[in-house]
Design an enzyme around this catalytic site. Sequence first.
Site, PDB file in Angstrom:
ATOM      1  N   GLY A   1      14.824  58.329  41.952  1.00  0.00           N
ATOM      2  CA  GLY A   1      15.072  57.361  43.016  1.00  0.00           C
ATOM      3  C   GLY A   1      15.548  56.033  42.476  1.00  0.00           C
ATOM      4  O   GLY A   1      16.438  55.399  43.051  1.00  0.00           O
TER       5      GLY A   1
ATOM      6  N   GLY B   1      18.307  63.413  41.241  1.00  0.00           N
ATOM      7  CA  GLY B   1      18.035  62.421  40.195  1.00  0.00           C
ATOM      8  C   GLY B   1      16.951  61.467  40.629  1.00  0.00           C
ATOM      9  O   GLY B   1      16.478  61.517  41.772  1.00  0.00           O
TER      10      GLY B   1
ATOM     11  N   LYS C   1      20.438  62.577  48.385  1.00  0.00           N
ATOM     12  CA  LYS C   1      19.541  62.614  47.218  1.00  0.00           C
ATOM     13  C   LYS C   1      18.170  63.085  47.686  1.00  0.00           C
ATOM     14  O   LYS C   1      17.428  62.355  48.356  1.00  0.00           O
ATOM     15  CB  LYS C   1      19.390  61.229  46.580  1.00  0.00           C
ATOM     16  CG  LYS C   1      18.687  61.337  45.227  1.00  0.00           C
ATOM     17  CD  LYS C   1      17.837  60.153  44.868  1.00  0.00           C
ATOM     18  CE  LYS C   1      16.404  60.261  45.263  1.00  0.00           C
ATOM     19  NZ  LYS C   1      15.598  61.299  44.602  1.00  0.00           N
TER      20      LYS C   1
ATOM     21  N   VAL D   1      19.511  57.123  41.084  1.00  0.00           N
ATOM     22  CA  VAL D   1      20.429  57.718  42.066  1.00  0.00           C
ATOM     23  C   VAL D   1      20.186  57.130  43.466  1.00  0.00           C
ATOM     24  O   VAL D   1      21.135  56.760  44.166  1.00  0.00           O
ATOM     25  CB  VAL D   1      20.272  59.258  42.073  1.00  0.00           C
ATOM     26  CG1 VAL D   1      21.074  59.891  43.196  1.00  0.00           C
ATOM     27  CG2 VAL D   1      20.707  59.821  40.722  1.00  0.00           C
ATOM     28  N   GLY D   2      18.907  57.012  43.850  1.00  0.00           N
ATOM     29  CA  GLY D   2      18.600  56.462  45.175  1.00  0.00           C
ATOM     30  C   GLY D   2      19.092  55.026  45.292  1.00  0.00           C
ATOM     31  O   GLY D   2      19.741  54.658  46.274  1.00  0.00           O
TER      32      GLY D   2
ATOM     33  N   CYS E   1       3.623  62.583  57.546  1.00  0.00           N
ATOM     34  CA  CYS E   1       3.717  61.176  57.944  1.00  0.00           C
ATOM     35  C   CYS E   1       3.105  60.931  59.311  1.00  0.00           C
ATOM     36  O   CYS E   1       2.562  59.870  59.569  1.00  0.00           O
ATOM     37  CB  CYS E   1       5.168  60.736  57.926  1.00  0.00           C
ATOM     38  SG  CYS E   1       6.230  61.831  58.878  1.00  0.00           S
TER      39      CYS E   1
ATOM     40  N   GLU F   1      -2.231  54.431  54.205  1.00  0.00           N
ATOM     41  CA  GLU F   1      -1.835  55.835  54.319  1.00  0.00           C
ATOM     42  C   GLU F   1      -2.312  56.553  53.053  1.00  0.00           C
ATOM     43  O   GLU F   1      -1.883  56.227  51.953  1.00  0.00           O
ATOM     44  CB  GLU F   1      -0.314  55.929  54.432  1.00  0.00           C
ATOM     45  CG  GLU F   1       0.164  57.343  54.655  1.00  0.00           C
ATOM     46  CD  GLU F   1       1.673  57.444  54.701  1.00  0.00           C
ATOM     47  OE1 GLU F   1       2.347  56.888  53.803  1.00  0.00           O
ATOM     48  OE2 GLU F   1       2.186  58.083  55.628  1.00  0.00           O
TER      49      GLU F   1
ATOM     50  N   GLU G   1      12.579  55.979  58.159  1.00  0.00           N
ATOM     51  CA  GLU G   1      11.422  56.735  58.661  1.00  0.00           C
ATOM     52  C   GLU G   1      10.342  56.602  57.599  1.00  0.00           C
ATOM     53  O   GLU G   1      10.460  57.174  56.514  1.00  0.00           O
ATOM     54  CB  GLU G   1      11.797  58.216  58.855  1.00  0.00           C
ATOM     55  CG  GLU G   1      12.887  58.454  59.868  1.00  0.00           C
ATOM     56  CD  GLU G   1      12.439  58.200  61.305  1.00  0.00           C
ATOM     57  OE1 GLU G   1      11.233  58.076  61.533  1.00  0.00           O
ATOM     58  OE2 GLU G   1      13.320  58.106  62.174  1.00  0.00           O
TER      59      GLU G   1
HETATM   60  P1  NAD Z   1       8.991  57.678  48.228  1.00  0.00           P
HETATM   61  O1  NAD Z   1       9.275  56.459  49.039  1.00  0.00           O
HETATM   62  O2  NAD Z   1       8.327  57.510  46.934  1.00  0.00           O
HETATM   63  O3  NAD Z   1      10.334  58.481  47.920  1.00  0.00           O
HETATM   64  C1  NAD Z   1      11.216  58.877  48.947  1.00  0.00           C
HETATM   65  C2  NAD Z   1      12.597  59.060  48.343  1.00  0.00           C
HETATM   66  O4  NAD Z   1      13.069  57.795  47.868  1.00  0.00           O
HETATM   67  C3  NAD Z   1      12.635  60.006  47.156  1.00  0.00           C
HETATM   68  O5  NAD Z   1      13.834  60.759  47.192  1.00  0.00           O
HETATM   69  C4  NAD Z   1      12.626  59.048  45.978  1.00  0.00           C
HETATM   70  O6  NAD Z   1      13.201  59.598  44.809  1.00  0.00           O
HETATM   71  C5  NAD Z   1      13.478  57.905  46.519  1.00  0.00           C
HETATM   72  N1  NAD Z   1      13.256  56.622  45.842  1.00  0.00           N
HETATM   73  C6  NAD Z   1      12.168  56.223  45.133  1.00  0.00           C
HETATM   74  N2  NAD Z   1      12.362  54.978  44.663  1.00  0.00           N
HETATM   75  C7  NAD Z   1      13.583  54.583  45.068  1.00  0.00           C
HETATM   76  C8  NAD Z   1      14.342  53.375  44.904  1.00  0.00           C
HETATM   77  N3  NAD Z   1      13.871  52.341  44.213  1.00  0.00           N
HETATM   78  N4  NAD Z   1      15.557  53.312  45.487  1.00  0.00           N
HETATM   79  C9  NAD Z   1      16.031  54.350  46.217  1.00  0.00           C
HETATM   80  N5  NAD Z   1      15.376  55.510  46.387  1.00  0.00           N
HETATM   81  C10 NAD Z   1      14.160  55.628  45.840  1.00  0.00           C
HETATM   82  O7  NAD Z   1       8.171  58.621  49.206  1.00  0.00           O
HETATM   83  P2  NAD Z   1       7.552  60.043  48.900  1.00  0.00           P
HETATM   84  O8  NAD Z   1       6.352  59.830  48.043  1.00  0.00           O
HETATM   85  O9  NAD Z   1       8.628  60.973  48.452  1.00  0.00           O
HETATM   86  O10 NAD Z   1       7.125  60.507  50.364  1.00  0.00           O
HETATM   87  C11 NAD Z   1       5.932  60.141  50.953  1.00  0.00           C
HETATM   88  C12 NAD Z   1       6.138  59.002  51.937  1.00  0.00           C
HETATM   89  O11 NAD Z   1       7.130  59.347  52.887  1.00  0.00           O
HETATM   90  C13 NAD Z   1       4.912  58.712  52.750  1.00  0.00           C
HETATM   91  O12 NAD Z   1       4.740  57.323  52.865  1.00  0.00           O
HETATM   92  C14 NAD Z   1       5.227  59.297  54.110  1.00  0.00           C
HETATM   93  O13 NAD Z   1       4.552  58.738  55.186  1.00  0.00           O
HETATM   94  C15 NAD Z   1       6.670  59.056  54.197  1.00  0.00           C
HETATM   95  N6  NAD Z   1       7.273  59.968  55.157  1.00  0.00           N
HETATM   96  C16 NAD Z   1       7.728  59.459  56.347  1.00  0.00           C
HETATM   97  C17 NAD Z   1       8.265  60.309  57.286  1.00  0.00           C
HETATM   98  C18 NAD Z   1       8.788  59.815  58.597  1.00  0.00           C
HETATM   99  O14 NAD Z   1       9.586  60.506  59.196  1.00  0.00           O
HETATM  100  N7  NAD Z   1       8.393  58.658  59.068  1.00  0.00           N
HETATM  101  C19 NAD Z   1       8.363  61.651  57.014  1.00  0.00           C
HETATM  102  C20 NAD Z   1       7.870  62.126  55.810  1.00  0.00           C
HETATM  103  C21 NAD Z   1       7.348  61.250  54.871  1.00  0.00           C
END
Ligand code: NAD
Length: 486
Positions: A218, A216, A185, A221-222, A294, A393, A260
């Site tokens: 998060g 879809g 996803k 679908v997540g 990140c 962050e 991550e």
């Molecule tokens: P996010 O946590 O909002 O979303 C990440 C993914 O999770 C998306 O696909 C989203 O649709 C899904 N998601 C959202 N809510 C969910 C739920 N309740 N259940 C399951 N899945 C769900 O993060 P973002 O805004 O897309 O990305 C930014 C964040 O990612 C920052 O905090 C950044 O530091 C982190 N990041 C970490 C790394 C790493 O390797 N450590 C790399 C890149 C980004």
Amino acid sequence: MDLAAAATHPGRTTPIADRTQLFIGGRWTAPHGTGVIAVEDPTTEQVIAHVPAGDTVDVDRAVAAAKAAFGPWSALAPAERAAFLDRLHAALSARAEDIAATVARELGTPLRIATKVQAGLPLTVLRSYVELAGQPESTHTVGNSLIVGEPVGVVGAITPWNYPLHQIMAKVAGALAAGCTVVLKPADLTPLVAYLLFDAIDEAGLPPGVANLVTGPGSVVGSAIAAHPDVDMVSFTGSTAVGARISHLAADRIARVALELGGKSANVILEDADLPRAVKTGVANAFLNSGQTCTAWTRMLVHRSRYEEALAVAAEAAAGQTLGDPFDRGTRLGPLASAAQRETVRGYIARGLADGARLVAGGLDAPVPDRGHFVAATVLADVDPDSTVAQEEIFGPVLVVIPFDSDDEAVAIANNSRYGLAGAVWSGDEDRALAVARRMRTGAVDVNGGAFNPLAPFGGFKQSGIGRELGRHGLDEFLETKAIQR
Ligand code: NAD
């Protein structure tokens, strides 16, 4: 920015179209979910495409396909899996230009940077997994035990938007190389590049069900992937808050998780460092991809004896972060990914200033294009290490600078964070830099500008995550360990 000119920029020639299907069981399939997700170009603020909003029935179908494919895929000889991944590499390489332009459109990464990082890096990672997949199984003996690694099963991969294909590749290529099957996803903001990957998977002829795509929300679908009884491992990249939620969902059935998560990494510049190089490299690192990285070194710690000198270099380097259309060659800083992200970042700048920070570059009143989610490269000095902008962050082009008086104090400030993903140390004395690097509680440290290594283990200490991606460590993450006594 002139909206009409941006929308018709000659660089925007990549065909971007609505996608109406999901990739399940080896073919493009009509979704069960009836909703759609609108994909915006953050530079023009125009909707450029729609993709399906899948639902839990789509997740059930994809997981069933991945479960059925696991037996035959995991039973293949390593060289056979490597041959499939090699074909995928060829099909994806042929799409490299489209990948870079698509990410420049859906995320806003300047095209020159997107070509290297958003298209080139995932291809490098995939190439490394072609090589690793083809290596003979690694086993060893402990006394009378033969120790082997076996693929964990069906992997649910959930990824963010900031390096959309790289983060997918770190999971999907590692899992497939290990003999696992995958349900992906991707992020809602940047799903189009995932479609290019699955076009390549389709063309490469991976066996049906080995890799499946469900786009879809998060929350639907997540969550369904994370909670699914037939998903053996959830590999997640994203925010710490969502990572915690996914851990809870997986914990109910003792499913494996790899996380991550976020970061607030420190760039430690000791007084004997090559200061101009350390500061310029640090500024470029902090603002790469509009600060939506990140591992970004978002806290610059500078020895007090060279603090004002560092601020002058940082101000000049930040001023060189030219804002503009990602398709203009001179653009260094594209827009943020969304209007919400822009407002969040602006809120942090206001908070930092209200908490007493000194504005050295950028800020809320700095000129930005009048269309698109832009924030100017901002440097805040005299920041209290315990304050909000030093602790949270921000995920935007905001660098905070903090002085220190000794190596011990620098280490203490660097470690004063709930995160521990990356970092850097600069010193004319490499042994001294290494000693500081060893004391930093973080998953990676670059000494004197050491280059990113896509084969080195990648991941975080503390709330930056659990587990490692990339290279051999990344492949091993998708293996269970078995002891066979003879
Ligand atoms: P996010 O946590 O909002 O979303 C990440 C993914 O999770 C998306 O696909 C989203 O649709 C899904 N998601 C959202 N809510 C969910 C739920 N309740 N259940 C399951 N899945 C769900 O993060 P973002 O805004 O897309 O990305 C930014 C964040 O990612 C920052 O905090 C950044 O530091 C982190 N990041 C970490 C790394 C790493 O390797 N450590 C790399 C890149 C980004």
